[in-house]
Design a protein around this motif. Structure first.
Motif, short mmCIF file in Angstrom:
data_model
loop_
_atom_site.label_atom_id
_atom_site.label_comp_id
_atom_site.label_asym_id
_atom_site.label_seq_id
_atom_site.Cartn_x
_atom_site.Cartn_y
_atom_site.Cartn_z
N HIS A 1 0.82 -1.21 0.00
CA HIS A 1 0.00 0.00 0.00
C HIS A 1 0.85 1.25 0.00
CE1 HIS A 1 -3.67 -2.24 0.68
NE2 HIS A 1 -3.09 -2.90 1.66
N ASP B 1 2.56 2.97 -2.18
CA ASP B 1 2.31 3.98 -3.21
C ASP B 1 1.07 4.80 -2.90
OD1 ASP B 1 4.53 3.36 -4.57
OD2 ASP B 1 3.53 2.04 -6.04
N THR B 2 0.02 4.08 -2.56
CA THR B 2 -1.23 4.77 -2.25
C THR B 2 -1.02 5.76 -1.11
OG1 THR B 2 -2.13 2.56 -2.55
CG2 THR B 2 -3.69 4.27 -1.91
N SER C 1 1.11 8.77 -1.85
CA SER C 1 0.44 9.77 -2.67
C SER C 1 -0.75 10.38 -1.92
CB SER C 1 -0.02 9.14 -3.99
OG SER C 1 -0.84 8.03 -3.70
N GLY D 1 -3.03 8.89 -0.09
CA GLY D 1 -4.26 8.09 0.03
C GLY D 1 -4.43 7.52 1.43
N VAL E 1 -6.00 4.10 3.26
CA VAL E 1 -6.58 2.76 3.09
C VAL E 1 -7.34 2.42 4.37
CG1 VAL E 1 -6.09 0.39 2.42
CG2 VAL E 1 -4.49 2.21 1.82
N ASP F 1 -2.53 5.23 6.89
CA ASP F 1 -2.22 6.52 6.29
C ASP F 1 -0.73 6.76 6.49
OD1 ASP F 1 -1.99 7.05 8.94
OD2 ASP F 1 -3.63 8.50 9.04
#
Ligand code: NA
Ligand code: NA
Lengths: 116, 89, 514, 162, 932, 109
Positions: E46, E48-49, E52, E54, E56, E75
Motif C-alpha cells: 500500500h 504507493d497509495t 500519494s 491516500g 486505506v 495513512d
C-alpha cells in the motif's frame, strides 16, 4: 337426665382442674425434690384424667355423639407418668439432690442397696 | 353451668401453669426444672381440652394427644441427659 | 417437553439427586457420569430457555394449574434465562473440576445437584415466598457443600456463613410477612399491582417490607456493611465449591433485579426508586472497600473473593441507576464476572494443588509443577477480571461506563471502575509474580500431576472470557433487551396475571374481599 | 405359619382398638383400616414389641386394674390432703423393697403401679433386679408399706405373669 | 482483509516459534520472522497509495452495540510506524537469535515478541478508538511479560510490575478519555473524532478528556513524572529494550500525540501541559543519563530525554514543530535501537554493563566500536547524521514560539541546555566504553567481536543513520511528508531537509551544545562528586515500598473491619435492619393503632403470654447456664404451640410441638459435647450495647406487628377457602395449600430437610470429638444407660405411635394433621427407642437405612408432580376423586395424599438420619481413646 | 389482644437478638431458635388473629386466613433443618478448634 349429665360434666371439670392445681401447688410448696415429684405425677395426672372424662361426657351432651378417644390420652398419661417420674427421680438421685432432713432411709448411690 | 365450669377450670389450670412457672424459675436445680416443665406439659393438656370444650371443637384433640407424647419424650430425654450425658448412645 | 420446559431446570437436578441418593454414598465414575451428564443437559435446557426468552416476551408456567396470584408460577424472561445459562455453564465446569477428586466427600454429587435445583428455582419463580423456599434450598446445599471436607478455617467460616444466612432467612420471612400483611399477596406481579394501588397508610409498611428485603438480598449480594462473611467463606471453600459460589452472590443481585424494578419500579408511585437511594451510596462504598481488600489480600483465593465483592459493588452501583440500559449493561457484566471469578477460583485450586503446604499464599515457594499451563490460565483469568482487552471484562466495563450516560454521579462510577481497574492490575500482577515467577529454593517432595478434569474445568471457565468477548454483540443484544424488559414491568405483570394492561385494571381483584 | 402371618395377635387387637378410638367411629372403613393396620404394623415392628412367653390371665388382669384404679382415686385424695396440709408434718422416707417378681415387664408394671398409688414413687431398680427403691411422701412404717405393696400388687402380678 | 492481516499475522504466527523451538534457535528465529516479513510485504503493497496521500481503510463489525469495530486504517503516520515496527522488529529477531542462549526459552520469547509486535501494529493502524485501547493494553501486558522474561531475577519481576502498573494505569485513563471523546462526538470512529476537533475543544469535558488522554500518553512514553518505570524495564533482555523501550512501545504515547493532534491540540491547555512536560522530561532525562554507570541505564535516560524532546515539539503546537517531531521519531528509533544492540553486544561479550569496568573496547572489537560511535554521534546531534537534522529543526522551532510572551527565551535555553547534557552523555558513552584505557576486572576477558550476523542489524541501522543524515530528502523525504501530512490532517508547511541551512541561530545552538557538552564531560569528575553527594533515589524501591505499604495498610484496614468476629457481623446486620426499618416506618401515622376495634384479652391468654414472656427473657438472662436455658426454651416452645392452638391454628400447634421436642433433643445431643456453661465473656459495656440493640429490635418488632395487626386487610385467602373442597378435595385448607395449592413450596421444603440431613451426615462423617466423662457437677455418668422401666414402656409405644402417625397422616387432608406432623411423630417414637434402648438395639430391629427412605420420599413427591405431565397438566397438578369400594363405601382418593406420603417419608428419614448419626458419633474419652 | 401479642413478639425478639449477639455457639443457636419463634409468630399474625376460626371447612362460619399458617408450617420445618445444621456445625467447630467460641478462638475482643 340432661341436667344431671351437665352437672356431672361441670363437676368433672372443676374436680379435674382442682386436682391439677393441687398438683401444681404441691410442686410449688413441698420442701424437696423427691416430695415435689409426688404432686404432679399423681394429682395432676388424675386431674387431667377427670377433665378428659368430663370431655367425653360433654361431647355426649353437646354433640349428642359418643366420643371415647379422650380415653387414649388418659391411658397414655397413666402409662407414661410413672416412667417420667422414675426417670426424673433417677436423675435427682444421680445428682445426689438433698432430701429434706425429715426423710428416713437412704437412697442407694450406685444402683445397689447396701453399698454406700 | 358448663360454660361457667369451663371458665373456672381454665382459671385453675392457668393458675397451675403460673405455679409451674414459679418452680421453673426458682429451681433450684435442673431436676426441679424438668419436673416443672413436665407438669406444665400435663397442665397444658388440661388447658387444651378445656379450650376445645369452650370452643365446642374437637380439632384440638390430636394436639392434646401430641402434647402428652412430646412431653413424655422430652422429660425422658432431659432426665437421661442428666444421668448419662449422651441421650442417644 | 416444550410444554414443561420451565419446570425442567428444577425437576432435572432433583431427580438426578434422588438417583444419586439411591446409589452409594461416595462418588464413583458412574456417579460422576450421571452428575456431569445431567448438568450438561441442564446447560442444554438453559440454552433452550435463552432461545425462547430471546424470541418473545414472558413465558409463564402455572404450577399445579392454580392460576396466579393464587398458585405459584414460574416466569421466564430474558433475565432468568440469562441467569440459568450463567449458572448452568458455571456448574458444569465446576463439577468437572470436582470430578478430579474434590467430589469424594459423602453425598457430594447429590448435594451438588440439590444446589443446582435451588438456584434454578430461585431464578425462575415468580412468587416471593417460593423464592424464599428456593433460597433455603440453595443455602442449605451451599452450607453442606462448603463443609464437604473439614478443617478449622472451613468450620469457622462456615459457622459464620450459616448463622448470618439464618438470620438473613428470618429477615426474608419478616420482609415477606410484612408485604403479605400489607398487600395480602405473595405473587410478585400481583404484589406490584397492590403496591401501585397502595393507600398512604400501607405505603410505609410496603416500604419497610421492601427495605428489609434489600437487607436480605444485600447480605447475599455482599453489600456493605453486610459483606464481611464473604472473603473468608469463599477462600475457605474447596475450589469447585468456591467457583460455584461465584453465582451465589449473584442470586442476591438477581433477586434485587427481579423484585425492585417490578415492585418498586415505575408503577410504584411514591415508592418508586425507594431502594435505589439506599443502594447507591452503599454499593459505591462496597467498591471502595473491595479495592482495599484486593490490595491487602494475602492469598489468591482471598484476592479473588475481594474481586467478587468488587464486582458485586459494581453491579449494584449500576443497578441503582434504575435505568433500562444500566440493567442491560449490568447483566452482561454479571455473566462475565460470574464465569471469570469462578474460573479464577478453579485456577487458585490448581495452584493450591501444586504448591503443597504453601497453598495459594502470595509468597515465594518452590517452583510448581505444570507452572506454565497454570500461569497461562491465570493470565487470561487475571486479564479478564481486571477488564483488560481482549477479554470479556473489557466490553463489560465499556458497557457499564457507557450505560451511565454521564447521568448524575457518573464521575463516582467512572473513578471507581477505572481506578479499580488499576488497583486490580497492581494486585493481580503482584500475585502473578509471587506465584509464577519468584521461586524459593528447593523442590516439592512429591510429584503432583494436574488432574485432567481439573485442568479442563478451569480452562473452560477461563476461556469463557475471551469467547464471551468474541460473542459480545449477541450477548449484549440479549442483555440489553433483558434490561428493557426489567424497566417495563407492566409486560411482566400482564403476562403473569393475564390482563390487557395494568392501567386498565380496577382496584379490587376477583375473589378479594376488602 | 400363624406366627409369621400374625406375629403378635394381642398387639394387633390392641392396635385395632386404638384405631377405633382414634377415628372415633365404628364405620366399615374404620374397621377395615383398623384391621389392616393392626395386621400390618406388627409385621413391621414386631421386633420392638417385647416377647411375651408368659400368658397374662385376662380376668386376673382386669381385677388387678380395677384395684389399681380404685387405689389411684383414693391415693389422690390422700395426696391432695397432704399437699394442702402443713409440709412440716410430712414423714418422707426412702424404702428398699425386696422384689419377688423376676421378669422385667412385671417389675415395670409393679413399679408403675407403686408410682401411681398413694404417696409412693418407684425411684430405682437395683442392677440385679432384686430390690426396688421407693420414695414415700408420708410413711407410717416401712414394714407396713412393704407388706401392703406385696399383698395388693405384687402377689396378684405374680399370679398374672406366672 | 490485508489490513487486518498486517496486524494479525504476527499474532497468528506467534505460535510458530514455540513449535519450532525443538529444532533449534535458528529455525525458531526464522519461524518468528515469517509473520513480520509477510506483514511488511502486505504493508509495503500500500506504500504507493499512502505516499500519494491516500488512505486505506477496512473494517468489520465486532461489537457495534458498544461502538467497537475491527477497523483499520493505513495513512502516512500509520505507514511510517508500521515500517518502523516491522523493520526494527525483524532486525531485533535476527539480533535475538544470537543474543539469547540456547538454554533459554527462545520459543516463548519470540512468541511474546510477536504478540507485542501485533499489538503495536494494532495501535498504529486502529481506525476505531476502542480498538486502539484493545491493542494499547495488549502492549502493556506483553511488555510486562517481556520485561519479566528473566523471571528468576528480582529486578525483572519488580521492573515488570512497575511498568505494568504505570502503563496499564495510563491505559485505563486513556480508556476513560476515549470513552468521553466518544460520548462527545457520538462515534468511536477515528475519522469522526479527528474531524470533530472543534466540537471536542469546545466541550465542557475537554479539560478532563485532555488530562486523561495525556495521562495515557505520558505514562506510556515515560514522560516526567512517570518516567521512572523505563530505566527499570531495562531488566529485560536487551533485544526487548532495543525494541520496546526505544524504538516502538514508548513511541506509542508519542504516536497518540500525533494521531490525536487534530482533535485535541490547538489550545493553551495543550500547549502548557505538553510543552512543559516535554521540556522537563528532556532536561531531567539528559541530566540523569550523564550520571549512570550502567550502559543501558544511560541509554534509557537518554531515551526518556529524547521522548521529552518529541513531546516538547508536539507541545509547541506549530505545524513545523510537528513535522520535526515526526522526523525525530524516526531518527531516534534508528539510532537508539542500534545503540541498545551495541550495548547488548558489549554486555554479552564482557559480562557486565558497568562503564567503570568496561574500557578501551576498541582494541577488542573495532568493528562494533565503529558502529556504536556512528550511532552515538547521531544521538549527540553531530552533523551529517540523522540525529543532527531533527535536532536542528527542534532548535529552530524553540526559537519560533512566542506563546510564553516575555519568557519565550526560556524554551531555546532549555533546549540548548538539554543539548549540552545530551552531548556530554554521548561522549561519555563513546569515550568510557571504547577508549579510556584498559578494561577493569571484566567478568569475561578478553572480549571478542560478536558473531557475524549479530552485527548485521546494527550495521543496517548505523548505515541508515548515515544515509538519512546525508541524503535526507531522497531517503526519508516521502515517508516523512506523508506521515507529517496525515498527522497534521491537512497541508504540509514549507520545510527543507537540507544538511545545513546556512549559518544561523539553530546552528549556533548546536555548536554551543557540542562544545558545552565536551566541557561538561571534561568536568565530569566534579559533577559526579556533586551528584553523588545528593541522596540516591531508587524509584523501584520507592514504588515497591509504596505498593507494599499500601498493601500492608489495606490488609490492616481490612483485618480491622473484617475481624472474623461473628458478633460484629451480626451486629452490623441487625443495625442495618433497624436503620431501614426506622426510616421506612418513621413517616407513618400511628393514630391508626388505636383506631380499630381490638379483641379483648382473656385471662388464660394473658397467663400464656406472660409465661412466654417470662421464659423467653429467662432463656436470655440465664443463657450461660445452658441446660437451664434449654429447659426455659422448651417451655417457651410449648407456650408458642399453645398460642397457635389458641389462635385457630391446630396444624401449627401440632407441628410446633413435635419440632420443639426434636429440637430440644438435638440441642441436648449437641450440648453433651459442648461446655455446660458459657464463661462470662464480653465486657459490661458490650453487653449493655447488645441489650440496647436487642431491646430496640424488640420494640421495633412490637410496633411493626401492632401496626400491621391494626391495618385493614384484604387477601387472596378466600380463594383457598372456596376452592379447597371442590378443587382440592380436602377440608383442611392449610393441608390443601401445603400439598396442593402451594405444593411446590412443600417440595422445596422437604428438599431442604433432606439436604440438611445429608449435609449433617457428611459433616459428621469421620469426625472424632472429645466427650466428657463427668457431668458439670463432677459426677461420673450413671452406669445404667437403659432403665428397665423406660425400656419396657418404650417398646409397645412404637407400634402405637406408628398407628397414630398413620392416622394423622391420612386424615391430614381433612382435619389437622398431615405428612409433616405424622413424620415427626414417627421420628419422635423412633428417637424414644434410641433413647430407651440404644442405637445398636434399635438399628438391629430396623432393617431400613434412612438414606433410601429420604430418596423414596422425594421420589414420591416429585413423582406426583411429574405424573401430572402424562395427563397434559402442569407439574404438581392434583387429581382427586371418590370411588365406591365394596364394604367401605365412598372413599376419597387424591394424588395429593401420595405427595403427603412423600413428605412423611422424607421427614422421617431426614430427622432420623441426623439424630442417629449424631448419636453414633465416635467419641474420644479423656485418655484420648476412641469410644464407639 | 393485638397489643399483647405484639409485646410477646417483642420480648421473643429481644431475647433472641440478645442471644444471637453472644460469642459462643450454643447461645447463638438458642437465640436463633427464639428468634425463629418470633418470626413464625409474626408471619402467622399477618393473617391477623382469630379465635375459633380454624381453617377446616365445615367447622365454622368464617375462617382464619389459612395461607400464613401454611407458610409458617413451611418456615417451621425449614428453620428446624437449619437449626440442626448449625448445631452440628457448632460441634464441628468445637472439634476443630477446641473451643466453643463462634470465632473458633478463645481470645475475646
Ligand atoms: Na513462585
Ligand atoms: Na569505562
Amino acid at each position: 337426665m340432661d341436667q344431671l349429665l351437665q352437672a356431672l360434666v361441670a363437676l368433672a371439670i372443676i374436680v379435674g382442674a382442682g386436682f391439677t392445681l393441687i398438683g401444681s401447688v404441691g410442686l410449688a410448696r413441698l420442701p424437696d425434690f423427691y416430695m415435689r415429684l409426688h404432686a404432679p405425677t399423681k394429682a395432676t395426672t388424675l386431674g387431667v384424667g377427670a377433665i378428659l372424662f368430663g370431655s367425653v361426657l360433654y361431647t355426649m351432651v353437646t354433640l349428642g355423639s359418643f366420643s371415647l378417644h379422650e380415653i387414649l390420652i388418659t391411658v397414655f398419661l397413666f402409662f407414661t407418668a410413672p416412667v417420667s417420674a422414675h426417670m426424673m427421680i433417677r436423675s435427682a438421685l444421680h445428682l445426689e439432690l438433698k432430701q429434706s432432713s425429715a426423710t428416713r432411709g437412704k437412697p442407694w448411690p450406685h444402683g445397689r442397696p447396701g453399698e454406700r | 353451668m358448663i360454660t361457667w365450669a369451663i371458665n373456672i377450670g381454665l382459671a385453675l389450670t392457668s393458675l397451675a401453669l403460673l405455679l409451674n412457672l414459679y418452680r421453673l424459675v426458682i429451681g433450684p436445680d435442673t431436676p426441679n426444672r424438668i419436673l416443672a416443665l413436665d407438669t406444665m406439659y400435663i397442665n397444658a393438656i388440661a388447658t387444651i381440652i378445656l379450650l376445645g370444650m369452650k370452643l365446642q371443637s374437637t380439632l384440638l384433640f390430636e394436639a392434646a394427644l401430641l402434647i402428652a407424647v412430646m412431653g413424655f419424650v422430652g422429660t425422658v430425654a432431659m432426665s437421661k441427659f442428666l444421668t448419662r450425658g449422651d441421650i442417644i448412645e | 417437553m416444550r410444554d414443561h420446559l420451565l419446570i425442567l431446570p428444577v425437576v432435572l437436578p432433583l431427580v438426578t439427586a434422588i438417583v444419586l441418593l439411591f446409589a452409594a454414598r461416595r462418588s464413583t465414575w458412574l456417579h460422576r457420569g450421571i452428575g456431569l451428564g445431567s448438568t450438561a443437559l441442564l446447560v442444554g435446557i438453559s440454552l433452550w430457555l435463552v432461545a425462547i426468552a430471546g424470541d418473545g416476551g414472558h413465558e409463564v408456567y402455572v404450577l399445579g394449574d392454580w392460576s396466579p396470584p393464587f398458585g405459584i408460577v414460574l416466569v421466564l424472561d430474558r433475565l432468568s434465562a440469562a441467569m440459568m445459562a450463567v449458572m448452568s455453564v458455571l456448574a458444569l465446569f465446576s463439577l468437572l473440576y470436582a470430578s478430579g477428586g474434590e467430589d469424594r466427600g459423602p453425598y457430594f454429587p447429590a448435594l451438588f445437584q440439590f444446589q443446582l435445583m435451588g438456584l434454578s428455582g430461585a431464578f425462575l419463580t415468580g412468587d416471593l415466598f417460593n423464592l424464599f423456599v428456593f433460597f433455603e434450598v440453595l443455602l442449605i446445599a451451599s452450607y453442606s457443600l462448603l463443609m464437604n471436607s473439614g478443617g478449622l478455617a472451613r468450620s469457622r467460616a462456615g459457622f459464620h456463613y450459616v448463622v448470618l444466612n439464618l438470620v438473613g432467612s428470618l429477615l426474608f420471612l419478616l420482609g415477606a410477612g410484612i408485604l403479605y400483611g400489607a398487600s395480602g399477596t405473595l405473587n410478585m406481579a400481583d404484589l406490584a399491582v397492590q403496591v401501585s394501588q397502595a393507600t398512604p397508610a400501607n405505603q410505609a409498611l410496603l416500604a419497610a417490607g421492601g427495605l428489609v428485603l434489600l437487607v436480605v438480598f444485600g447480605l447475599k449480594a455482599a453489600l456493605l456493611p453486610l459483606l464481611f462473611w464473604l472473603p473468608r467463606t469463599y477462600s475457605a471453600a474447596s475450589p469447585a465449591v468456591a467457583a460455584l459460589f461465584a453465582v451465589m452472590t449473584k442470586v442476591g443481585v438477581y433477586a434485587m433485579l427481579r423484585t425492585f424494578p417490578l415492585v418498586y419500579g415505575p408503577l410504584a408511585g411514591d415508592l418508586e426508586g425507594l431502594v435505589w437511594d439506599w443502594l447507591w451510596p452503599l454499593s459505591l462504598a462496597t467498591m471502595v472497600l473491595a479495592l482495599i481488600g484486593t490490595l491487602g489480600a494475602q492469598t489468591l483465593s482471598t484476592l479473588v473473593s475481594w474481586q467478587i465483592v468488587l464486582s458485586m459493588g459494581t453491579l449494584m452501583t449500576i443497578m441503582s441507576l434504575g435505568q433500562a440500559h444500566a440493567y442491560g449493561a449490568l447483566i452482561f457484566y454479571l455473566i462475565h464476572t460470574t464465569w471469570i471469578t469462578g474460573g479464577l477460583f478453579l485456577v487458585a485450586g490448581l495452584v493450591k494443588s501444586q504448591r503443597g503446604t504453601a497453598g495459594d499464599v502470595l509468597s515465594a515457594a518452590p517452583k510448581m509443577q505444570s507452572s506454565t499451563a497454570i500461569s497461562v490460565l491465570f493470565l487470561i483469568g487475571a486479564m479478564g477480571v481486571a477488564g483488560l482487552p481482549p477479554m470479556s471484562g473489557f466490553p463489560a466495563k465499556l458497557a457499564l461506563l457507557q450505560s451511565t450516560g454521564l447521568s448524575d454521579g457518573w464521575t463516582w462510577i467512572w473513578a471507581l471502575v477505572v481506578g479499580g481497574g488499576l488497583i486490580s492490575l497492581i494486585a493481580l500482577s503482584r500475585a502473578a509474580t509471587h506465584l509464577f515467577w519468584g521461586h524459593s529454593e528447593g523442590q516439592f517432595n512429591e510429584k503432583r500431576k494436574l488432574h485432567p478434569c481439573c485442568y479442563i474445568g478451569a480452562m473452560a471457565l477461563v476461556l469463557a472470557s475471551p469467547l464471551l468477548s468474541l460473542g459480545a454483540q449477541p450477548a449484549l443484544d440479549f442483555t440489553r433487551a433483558a434490561g428493557e424488559q426489567l424497566a417495563a414491568p407492566q409486560f411482566y405483570i400482564d403476562a403473569v396475571l393475564g390482563r390487557e394492561s395494568v392501567s386498565a385494571l380496577p382496584a379490587p381483584v376477583e375473589g378479594r374481599v376488602p | 405359619m400363624t406366627r409369621r402371618l400374625l406375629p403378635r395377635p394381642r398387639l394387633s387387637l390392641f392396635l385395632f382398638l386404638i384405631w377405633l378410638l382414634l377415628s372415633n367411629s365404628v364405620s366399615a372403613s374404620s374397621v377395615f383400616f383398623g384391621a389392616l393396620l393392626g395386621w400390618l404394623i406388627p409385621m413391621l415392628s414386631h421386633r420392638f414389641w417385647p416377647d411375651h412367653t408368659h400368658s397374662a390371665h385376662p380376668l386376673l388382669m382386669a381385677r388387678y386394674l380395677m384395684v389399681v384404679l380404685m387405689d389411684i382415686a383414693v391415693a389422690n385424695l390422700n395426696v391432695a390432703r397432704l399437699i394442702l396440709g402443713s409440709p412440716k408434718k410430712l414423714r418422707p422416707a426412702f424404702v428398699t423393697y425386696p422384689l419377688e417378681l423376676d421378669n422385667d415387664f412385671a417389675i415395670t408394671v409393679l413399679a408403675s403401679t407403686i408410682s401411681l398409688t398413694p404417696g409412693t414413687v418407684s425411684s430405682q431398680i437395683s442392677d440385679d433386679r432384686r430390690y426396688l427403691l421407693i420414695h414415700a411422701l408420708d410413711m407410717d412404717s416401712e414394714e407396713e408399706l412393704i407388706r401392703g405393696i406385696k399383698r395388693r400388687y405384687e402377689k396378684p402380678l405374680m399370679e398374672i405373669f406366672q | 482483509m490485508t489490513l487486518a492481516l498486517i496486524v494479525f499475522l504476527p499474532f497468528l504466527t506467534a505460535i510458530l516459534p514455540p513449535l519450532a523451538r525443538p529444532a533449534g534457535r535458528s529455525l525458531c528465529a526464522f519461524a518468528a520472522g515469517v509473520g513480520p516479513i509477510a506483514s511488511l510485504v502486505l504493508a509495503l503493497n500500500h506504500l504507493d497509495t499512502v505516499l500519494s496521500g491516500g488512505l486505506v481503510q477496512q473494517s468489520w463489525s465486532w461489537i457495534p452495540g458498544l461502538g467497537m469495530d475491527l477497523a483499520f486504517r493505513l495513512d502516512g503516520l500509520s505507514m511510517m510506524f508500521v515500517i518502523l515496527i516491522l523493520g526494527i522488529g525483524l532486525l531485533v529477531i535476527l539480533y535475538a537469535r544470537y543474543y539469547l542462549s540456547a538454554k533459554e526459552n527462545n520459543g516463548r520469547f519470540y512468541a511474546l515478541l510477536l504478540i507485542f509486535m501485533g499489538a503495536m501494529l494494532g495501535i498504529v493502524t486502529a481506525d476505531n478508538l476502542l480498538m486502539l485501547i484493545v491493542f494499547w493494553e495488549a502492549t502493556s501486558i506483553s511488555s510486562f511479560l517481556l520485561i519479566g522474561f528473566w523471571s528468576h531475577k528480582t529486578d525483572a519481576r519488580k521492573g515488570a510490575r512497575m511498568a505494568l502498573a504505570i502503563t496499564g494505569g495510563g491505559g485505563l485513563a486513556l480508556m476513560a478519555a476515549v470513552l468521553l471523546m466518544g460520548h462527545v462526538v457520538g462515534s468511536y470512529a477515528l475519522g469522526d473524532v479527528l474531524a470533530a476537533g472543534d466540537q471536542i475543544r469546545a466541550h465542557a469535558l475537554y479539560p478532563l478528556i485532555l488530562v486523561l488522554f495525556l495521562l495515557g500518553v505520558f505514562t506510556k512514553s515515560a514522560q516526567f513524572p512517570f518516567h521512572f518505570w523505563l530505566p527499570h524495564a531495562m531488566a529485560a533482555p536487551t533485544p526487548v529494550s532495543a525494541y520496546l523501550h526505544s524504538a516502538t512501545m514508548v513511541k506509542a504515547g508519542i504516536f497518540l500525540l500525533a494521531r490525536f493532534y487534530p482533535a485535541l491540540s490547538g489550545t493553551e491547555l495543550w500547549f502548557y501541559i505538553v510543552t512543559f512536560t516535554g521540556a522537563t522530561t528532556l532536561l531531567v532525562g539528559a541530566y540523569i543519563a550523564l550520571f549512570k554507570h550502567d550502559i543501558k541505564a544511560l541509554l534509557a535516560y537518554s531515551t526518556i530525554s529524547h521522548l521529552g524532546l518529541i513531546t516538547f515539539l508536539f507541545g509547541l503546537d506549530t505545524r513545523l514543530a510537528t513535522v520535526a517531531a515526526v522526523f525525530h521519531i524516526i531518527n531516534h528509533a534508528i539510532f537508539k535501537a542500534s545503540l541498545f544492540m551495541a550495548a547488548g553486544i558489549i554486555d554479552h561479550e564482557t559480562g557486565t554493563r558497568d562503564m567503570r569496568q568496561i574500557n578501551g573496547l576498541w582494541r577488542f572489537m573495532p568493528h562494533t566500536t565503529f558502529l556504536a560511535l556512528v550511532a552515538a554521534s547521531s544521538m549527540a546531534g553531530v552533523p551529517l547524521l540523522n540525529g543532527f537534522l531533527s535536532k536542528e529543526m527542534f532548535f529552530a522551532e524553540t526559537l519560533e514560539s512566542d506563546l510564553l510572551g516575555g519568557f519565550s527565551w526560556t524554551l531555546p535555553v532549555i533546549a540548548t541546555l538539554a543539548g549540552v547534557f545530551s552531548v556530554a552523555y554521548s561522549i561519555r558513552f563513546a569515550h568510557d566504553v571504547f577508549f579510556n584505557g584498559r578494561p577493569n576486572n571484566l567478568p569475561k576477558y578478553p572480549p571478542h567481536e560478536p558473531p557475524r550476523y549479530m552485527k548485521i542489524p546494527v550495521e543496517i541501522l548505523a548505515a541508515l543513520c548515515l544515509v538519512v543524515g546525508v541524503l535526507p530528502a531522497w531517503s526519508i523525504g516521502p515517508i516523512l511528508a506523508s506521515a507529517a501530512a496525515s498527522t497534521l490532517g491537512g497541508a504540509l508547511p514549507d520545510y527543507s531537509l537540507a544538511i545545513v541551512h546556512g549559518f544561523n541561530l539553530p546552528l549556533l545552538m548546536s555548536a554551543t551544545a557540542l562544545s558545552g557538552g565536551l566541557v561538561v564531560y571534561l568536568m565530569r569528575h566534579k559533577l559526579f562528586a556533586i551528584h553523588d553527594s545528593w541522596p540516591e533515589i531508587d524509584e523501584k524501591v520507592i514504588f515497591d515500598n509504596a505498593v507494599r505499604t499500601l498493601a500492608g495498610w489495606s490488609g490492616r484496614a481490612i483485618r480491622l473491619l473484617e475481624n472474623g468476629s461473628l458478633q460484629r457481623y451480626n451486629l452490623l446486620l441487625l443495625l442495618s435492619v433497624l436503620a431501614v426499618g426506622l426510616t421506612a416506618l418513621w413517616p407513618m401515622d400511628f393514630s391508626s393503632l388505636w383506631a380499630r376495634d381490638l379483641a379483648p384479652v382473656d385471662p388464660g391468654t394473658a397467663v400464656g403470654a406472660g409465661i412466654l414472656i417470662v421464659t423467653s427473657i429467662l432463656t436470655a438472662a440465664i443463657h450461660r447456664r445452658r441446660l437451664f436455658a434449654l429447659v426455659a426454651l422448651g417451655t417457651a416452645g410449648l407456650m408458642v404451640a399453645l398460642g397457635f392452638a389458641r389462635f385457630s391454628a391446630p396444624d401449627l400447634a401440632m407441628t410446633q410441638l413435635s419440632v420443639e421436642v426434636v429440637t430440644v433433643v438435638l440441642l441436648m445431643l449437641a450440648l453433651f459435647f459442648l461446655p455446660q456453661s458459657s464463661p462470662a465473656e464480653t465486657p459490661l459495656l458490650h453487653r449493655a450495647r447488645d441489650l440496647a440493640i436487642a431491646a430496640a429490635s424488640g420494640i421495633g418488632m412490637t410496633f411493626l406487628t401492632w401496626t400491621i395487626l391494626t391495618q385493614p386487610y384484604s387477601t387472596i385467602a378466600d380463594f383457598f377457602l372456596e376452592q379447597s373442597v371442590p378443587a382440592g378435595g380436602g377440608t383442611n385448607v392449610v393441608n390443601v395449600i401445603l400439598v396442593d395449592f402451594r405444593g411446590f413450596d412443600t417440595l422445596g421444603e422437604i428438599t431442604v430437610l433432606a439436604i440438611a440431613a445429608l449435609g449433617v451426615f457428611a459433616m459428621l462423617d469421620g469426625l472424632k470429638i472429645r466427650a466428657p466423662s463427668r457431668d458439670y457437677t463432677g459426677h461420673r455418668w450413671s452406669s445404667d444407660p437403659f432403665p428397665i422401666m423406660l425400656q419396657q414402656l418404650s417398646r409397645p409405644l412404637l407400634p402405637m405411635a406408628l398407628l397414630v402417625a398413620i392416622f394423622v397422616l391420612f386424615r391430614g387432608h381433612q382435619l389437622p394433621g398431615g405428612g409433616f406432623i405424622a413424620g415427626l411423630i414417627t421420628a419422635v417414637a423412633l428417637i424414644l427407642q434410641y433413647v430407651a434402648n440404644g442405637v445398636n438395639w434399635t438399628q438391629e430391629r430396623m432393617p431400613v437405612a434412612y438414606r433410601p427412605v429420604i430418596a423414596t420420599g422425594l421420589t414420591l413427591a416429585v413423582g406426583t408432580g411429574v405424573g401430572s405431565w402424562f395427563f397434559g397438566a402442569p407439574f404438581l397438578t392434583s387429581w382427586h376423586g371418590y370411588v365406591h369400594i365394596p364394604l367401605l363405601g365412598k372413599t376419597e382418593l387424591a394424588t395429593a395424599m401420595v405427595f403427603d406420603i412423600g413428605v412423611y417419608l422424607t421427614v422421617v428419614g431426614a430427622t432420623l438420619l441426623i439424630l442417629a448419626k449424631l448419636g453414633r458419633l465416635s467419641t474420644i474419652d479423656e485418655t484420648g481413646q476412641e469410644v464407639s | 389482644m393485638e397489643l399483647l401479642f405484639s409485646i410477646v413478639l417483642g420480648c421473643l425478639t429481644t431475647s433472641g437478638v440478645y442471644l444471637m449477639l453472644r460469642g459462643r455457639t450454643f447461645p447463638v443457636v438458642v437465640g436463633l431458635t427464639l428468634l425463629s419463634y418470633a418470626i413464625n409468630y409474626f408471619l402467622f399474625a399477618m393473617g391477623r388473629l382469630h379465635t375459633d376460626k380454624a381453617p377446616i371447612i365445615g367447622t365454622s362460619e368464617s375462617y382464619a386466613d389459612p395461607l400464613p399458617q401454611a407458610l409458617v408450617l413451611t418456615a417451621i420445618v425449614i428453620s428446624f433443618a437449619m437449626t440442626a445444621f448449625s448445631l452440628i456445625l457448632a460441634l464441628r467447630l468445637r472439634a476443630d478448634s477446641g473451643t466453643d467460641h463462634a470465632d473458633g478462638r478463645e481470645d475475646d475482643a
